[in-house]
Design a protein around this motif. Sequence first.
Motif, mmCIF file in Angstrom:
data_model
loop_
_atom_site.group_PDB
_atom_site.id
_atom_site.type_symbol
_atom_site.label_atom_id
_atom_site.label_comp_id
_atom_site.label_asym_id
_atom_site.label_seq_id
_atom_site.Cartn_x
_atom_site.Cartn_y
_atom_site.Cartn_z
ATOM 1 N N PRO A 53 30.388 55.715 50.893
ATOM 2 C CA PRO A 53 29.926 55.744 49.494
ATOM 3 C C PRO A 53 29.490 54.351 49.043
ATOM 4 O O PRO A 53 30.175 53.687 48.267
ATOM 5 C CB PRO A 53 31.163 56.234 48.730
ATOM 6 C CG PRO A 53 32.310 55.753 49.562
ATOM 7 C CD PRO A 53 31.864 55.769 50.992
ATOM 8 N N PRO A 57 30.359 50.284 40.769
ATOM 9 C CA PRO A 57 31.332 51.054 39.964
ATOM 10 C C PRO A 57 32.459 50.157 39.447
ATOM 11 O O PRO A 57 32.853 49.200 40.113
ATOM 12 C CB PRO A 57 31.871 52.067 40.984
ATOM 13 C CG PRO A 57 31.744 51.367 42.304
ATOM 14 C CD PRO A 57 30.525 50.502 42.217
ATOM 15 N N THR A 105 24.929 58.361 49.275
ATOM 16 C CA THR A 105 26.051 58.836 50.103
ATOM 17 C C THR A 105 25.636 60.036 50.940
ATOM 18 O O THR A 105 25.906 60.104 52.143
ATOM 19 C CB THR A 105 27.246 59.205 49.207
ATOM 20 O OG1 THR A 105 27.590 58.088 48.386
ATOM 21 C CG2 THR A 105 28.448 59.595 50.059
ATOM 22 N N ASN A 154 29.173 53.943 45.228
ATOM 23 C CA ASN A 154 30.235 54.553 44.426
ATOM 24 C C ASN A 154 31.615 54.020 44.768
ATOM 25 O O ASN A 154 32.619 54.540 44.284
ATOM 26 C CB ASN A 154 30.226 56.077 44.620
ATOM 27 C CG ASN A 154 28.915 56.704 44.190
ATOM 28 O OD1 ASN A 154 28.399 56.378 43.125
ATOM 29 N ND2 ASN A 154 28.350 57.577 45.014
ATOM 30 N N SER A 155 31.675 53.006 45.592
ATOM 31 C CA SER A 155 32.953 52.436 46.007
ATOM 32 C C SER A 155 32.963 50.935 45.735
ATOM 33 O O SER A 155 31.998 50.230 46.045
ATOM 34 C CB SER A 155 33.190 52.694 47.507
ATOM 35 O OG SER A 155 34.302 51.960 47.970
ATOM 36 N N SER A 168 22.758 49.618 41.187
ATOM 37 C CA SER A 168 24.153 50.004 40.937
ATOM 38 C C SER A 168 24.543 50.014 39.467
ATOM 39 O O SER A 168 25.656 50.428 39.127
ATOM 40 C CB SER A 168 25.099 49.053 41.686
ATOM 41 O OG SER A 168 25.001 47.744 41.153
#
Length: 306
Positions: free
Chosen positions: A153, A245, A133, A156-157, A241
């Motif tokens: 992101p 998330p 990010t 993270n998204s 990843s």
Amino acid sequence: MANQTKKKSGKGDSFSYMLMLLPAVLMLAVCSIYPFLWILRYVCYNYNGFTATYTGLANFKRMFSDSLFWHSVGITFEYAVLKLIFIIPLALVIAVLLNLKMKGSAVFRGIYFMPTVISTSIAGMIFAFIFATQNGIANAALQALHLIKSPIPWLNSTDFVMAAVTILAVWGGLGNYMLYFITGMNGISTDVYESAKIDGANAFQTFFFVTLPMLAPVLKVVLMLAITSAFKDYEAIMVLSKGGPGNRSMVMFLYIYNLIFGGTNTSVTQAQIGYGALLSVMAAIIVGLVTVVYMFVSKKLDHITD
């Protein structure tokens, strides 16, 4: 005498064939059949690597009620579809362009093929830096082109992680399928293209009515390989990843890996080899069914086009 000689030579040939096949059969037995049988014996056990306790059908009941596993199966199908709709057309287009024998095409073949020789774990680490990010190359490039105002992101998204995973998959596998297509096109006779040119076919007509139909056998093999590999991918995703998330990129083989080996970054802290073995068998069945359906559909299409 001649018949006896033929019989002796026939027996000798059969023995030679069996002798040559023996190393491959032994490797298949040791590396595929034995591990599969080893997995099968633990599907009814609670096994943590040290002690095995017979649990009957408890693992089966747990599997059918395991929402996270079936969620990972759905994510795997989504990932496979996303990978296929991008990687196959891109590989085909690049193969066609590089097959034009332009200056420097050999260099570009090497460049496109290079990612396939890089370890998937290393590739996952590289793309983790690219999709960071803050200070990530992807966000920096998009901001420099004024396509985004604030950093995305990527990892993270839940809205963007599948895009990042798909880009990594396409980048890593594009060169292989490109090479298959180039090899297939090299097998097409130049007489066919000359005949099409004499008939007045332009580049697009030549591609859709000559190249594509002649590549059909190669395309079927490439599609089957792409489908099976997409369903089995997990290493690069694990590094990139970790399935997050919120399990948004948790494919089924990554979920099984976490169960069998445990991990500090997952909810599974202790190895559950028995349950993981059952899910491995189920995953193999799912991949097998998908392959059978594809082969059935491809045969039907062959009958329609004949």
